[in-house]
Design an enzyme around this catalytic site. Sequence first.
Site, mmCIF file in Angstrom:
data_model
loop_
_atom_site.group_PDB
_atom_site.id
_atom_site.type_symbol
_atom_site.label_atom_id
_atom_site.label_comp_id
_atom_site.label_asym_id
_atom_site.label_seq_id
_atom_site.Cartn_x
_atom_site.Cartn_y
_atom_site.Cartn_z
ATOM 1 N N LYS A 53 0.840 -1.205 0.000
ATOM 2 C CA LYS A 53 0.000 0.000 0.000
ATOM 3 C C LYS A 53 0.877 1.258 0.000
ATOM 4 O O LYS A 53 0.605 2.222 -0.719
ATOM 5 C CB LYS A 53 -0.940 -0.016 1.219
ATOM 6 C CG LYS A 53 -2.032 -1.074 1.076
ATOM 7 C CD LYS A 53 -2.807 -1.328 2.356
ATOM 8 C CE LYS A 53 -3.755 -2.506 2.175
ATOM 9 N NZ LYS A 53 -4.492 -2.871 3.384
ATOM 10 N N GLN A 97 -4.432 -1.784 9.650
ATOM 11 C CA GLN A 97 -4.324 -3.102 9.012
ATOM 12 C C GLN A 97 -4.878 -4.191 9.931
ATOM 13 O O GLN A 97 -4.513 -4.271 11.103
ATOM 14 C CB GLN A 97 -2.848 -3.378 8.665
ATOM 15 C CG GLN A 97 -2.620 -4.659 7.894
ATOM 16 C CD GLN A 97 -3.214 -4.640 6.483
ATOM 17 O OE1 GLN A 97 -3.162 -3.650 5.770
ATOM 18 N NE2 GLN A 97 -3.818 -5.743 6.090
ATOM 19 N N ASP A 120 -10.969 2.774 4.102
ATOM 20 C CA ASP A 120 -11.272 1.345 3.970
ATOM 21 C C ASP A 120 -12.780 1.113 3.889
ATOM 22 O O ASP A 120 -13.225 0.007 3.564
ATOM 23 C CB ASP A 120 -10.729 0.566 5.189
ATOM 24 C CG ASP A 120 -9.388 -0.097 4.900
ATOM 25 O OD1 ASP A 120 -9.077 -0.312 3.703
ATOM 26 O OD2 ASP A 120 -8.664 -0.411 5.859
#
Length: 294
Positions: A53, A97, A120
């Site tokens: 990412k 994460q 997200d």
Amino acid sequence: MPTIIDGKKTSAEIKNEIAARVKEIKAAGGKVPHLAAVLVGNDGASQTYVGAKVKACEFVGFESTLVKLEDNVSEEALLKTVEEINENPDIDGLIVQLPLPKHISVEKVTAKIKPEKDVDGFTPANVGRMALNWPTYVAATPYGIVELLKRYEIETSGKHCVVIGRSHIVGSPMSILMARNDYPGNSTVTLTHSRTKNLKEIVKTADILIVAIGKPEFVTADMVKEGAVVIDVGIHRIEDASKKNGFRLIGDVKFDEVSAKSSAITPVPGGVGPMTIASLLYNTLLSAERKVYP
Ligand code: NAP
């Protein structure tokens, strides 16, 4: 021959489009999009994902900040880190994460993320906005599938879409997105799960089949209608001595036999998977340009 829905190529296209937009923003003296990622612990897979990412941010010209916390960090300290990033005006997008260590509540951490920075798309506010078909950050995998359907101009209106799996990150949001009054959407949706009776019969009636069951090669040709569009979300490592790294990747769909019957299909690897990072970048750009929360 079916159309092979190429996620690798599409993802590269999206990244190039984002990079071009960042160039325009920079040329106009605007603010460069900035993504912050919080990584807890030393899980190898998580490190790889976060690393990819950060690298993708560099590729498109975003700024990125990686916050690494020890495995034994307290829930309170993690929540504080999230709060600090929430309040940092320079940061547009924040991801934590997953998975997190067992002593930390994913719900609490997710709820702490400011919806405006939740690129997200996991917070209740953004899931709700998706359900209402309001501007939002759609979560990575559903976003990737929607974008593939769009870019491959797959007709969805009036079609019967069967989704296998009802997880919060894939199956459930896909069922909502395919049923909304939009494109892609306007499908008649059947959401199936482990308690579904006559799964095979239902799946056989699908014009569009989205498979997120997490079982290697579960969907076989005898379950699929001739001409169906098949989206395979599953991803599994299978030992394979003939490969250099000792394994190969397969999906939830038996690709060779199902592709022979389908009109379009996503391969594994190279289908849905590569789209997820593109989605994160796209959502971060939306945030930086205040497109979701003006
Ligand atoms: P998950 O949370 O494990 O959910 C699996 C779903 O399948 C559940 O809803 C479950 O039903 C249902 N199911 C299990 N057995 C079934 C059966 N025999 N018949 C019908 N339904 C059944 O899975 P997920 O997180 O959505 O992931 C699914 C797959 O996609 C995994 O292989 C995962 O690795 C992969 N994945 C890939 C990406 C990507 O970027 N490519 C992203 C996310 C996930 P119940 O709810 O009743 O238990």
